[in-house]
Design an enzyme around this catalytic site. Sequence first.
Site, PDB file in Angstrom:
ATOM      1  N   GLY A  44       0.835  -1.186   0.000  1.00 40.16           N
ATOM      2  CA  GLY A  44       0.000   0.000   0.000  1.00 40.16           C
ATOM      3  C   GLY A  44       0.872   1.239   0.000  1.00 40.16           C
ATOM      4  CD  GLN A  49       3.467   5.727   2.594  1.00 49.79           C
ATOM      5  OE1 GLN A  49       2.464   5.205   2.146  1.00 49.79           O
ATOM      6  NE2 GLN A  49       4.457   5.038   3.145  1.00 49.79           N
ATOM      7  CB  CYS A  89       5.224   2.264   7.248  1.00 49.35           C
ATOM      8  SG  CYS A  89       4.776   3.735   6.339  1.00 49.35           S
ATOM      9  CG  LEU A  90       6.867   0.921   1.281  1.00 47.23           C
ATOM     10  CD1 LEU A  90       6.420   1.163  -0.157  1.00 47.23           C
ATOM     11  CD2 LEU A  90       7.947  -0.146   1.330  1.00 47.23           C
ATOM     12  CG  HIS A 131      -0.666   1.408   7.134  1.00 46.22           C
ATOM     13  ND1 HIS A 131       0.250   0.866   8.025  1.00 46.22           N
ATOM     14  CD2 HIS A 131       0.055   2.254   6.342  1.00 46.22           C
ATOM     15  CE1 HIS A 131       1.442   1.379   7.779  1.00 46.22           C
ATOM     16  NE2 HIS A 131       1.361   2.220   6.764  1.00 46.22           N
ATOM     17  CD  GLU A 132      -0.959   2.648   2.662  1.00 44.69           C
ATOM     18  OE1 GLU A 132      -0.492   3.797   2.622  1.00 44.69           O
ATOM     19  OE2 GLU A 132      -0.275   1.641   2.960  1.00 44.69           O
ATOM     20  CG  HIS A 135       0.434   6.899   5.346  1.00 50.08           C
ATOM     21  ND1 HIS A 135       1.568   7.373   5.949  1.00 50.08           N
ATOM     22  CD2 HIS A 135       0.645   5.562   5.159  1.00 50.08           C
ATOM     23  CE1 HIS A 135       2.429   6.374   6.128  1.00 50.08           C
ATOM     24  NE2 HIS A 135       1.891   5.263   5.672  1.00 50.08           N
TER      25      HIS A 135
HETATM   26 NI    NI Z   1       2.684   3.350   5.620  1.00 47.56          NI
END
Ligand code: NI
Length: 160
Positions: A44, A49, A89-90, A131-132, A135
């Site tokens: 995701g 991000q 998370c990236l 989660h997204e 963000h």
């Molecule tokens: Ni994330």
Amino acid sequence: MLKIAKYPQAILRKTAKPISDFNAELKKLAVAMAEVMFADDGIGLAGPQVSQSQRIIVVGDGKGDHYDVYVNPEITFASKEKDTSEEGCLSLPGIFGNVSRPKKIHVKYQDLDGKVVKEKVKGLKAIVIQHEVDHLDGILFIDRAQKITKGQDILDTLKK
Ligand code: NI
């Protein structure tokens, strides 16, 4: 290739803006986001991000190269029943933690043409979407984690 914003970059803490132009540029952004997500083995990715403060997320299925795009996503229902799973998370490489989230959600969003869609989601996809969407509101999984399972040392260094 778009560059991933890493914690503690300020963009990750900003509330992303709603999208109103469903143009070719938006479609290009979605494709570019999916490209970065797959290149980094993510499932995701949210606009902030990639330093785009816009309410768009892409969600993969962790297997093939299929992905779904959610523009202006809103969680309209969340089950009382929760599940705890380990998230990463990236934007926080090397850091993982246990997060409890509602098991089932309903999400209302727009597709890349601006059409309103409603979807009922459960399982891994429900976790990823929550989660997204976090963000988009400047919330990171470390804010919700009951326990950091890996990378506490990395996190301590970044917080200094
Ligand atoms: Ni994330």
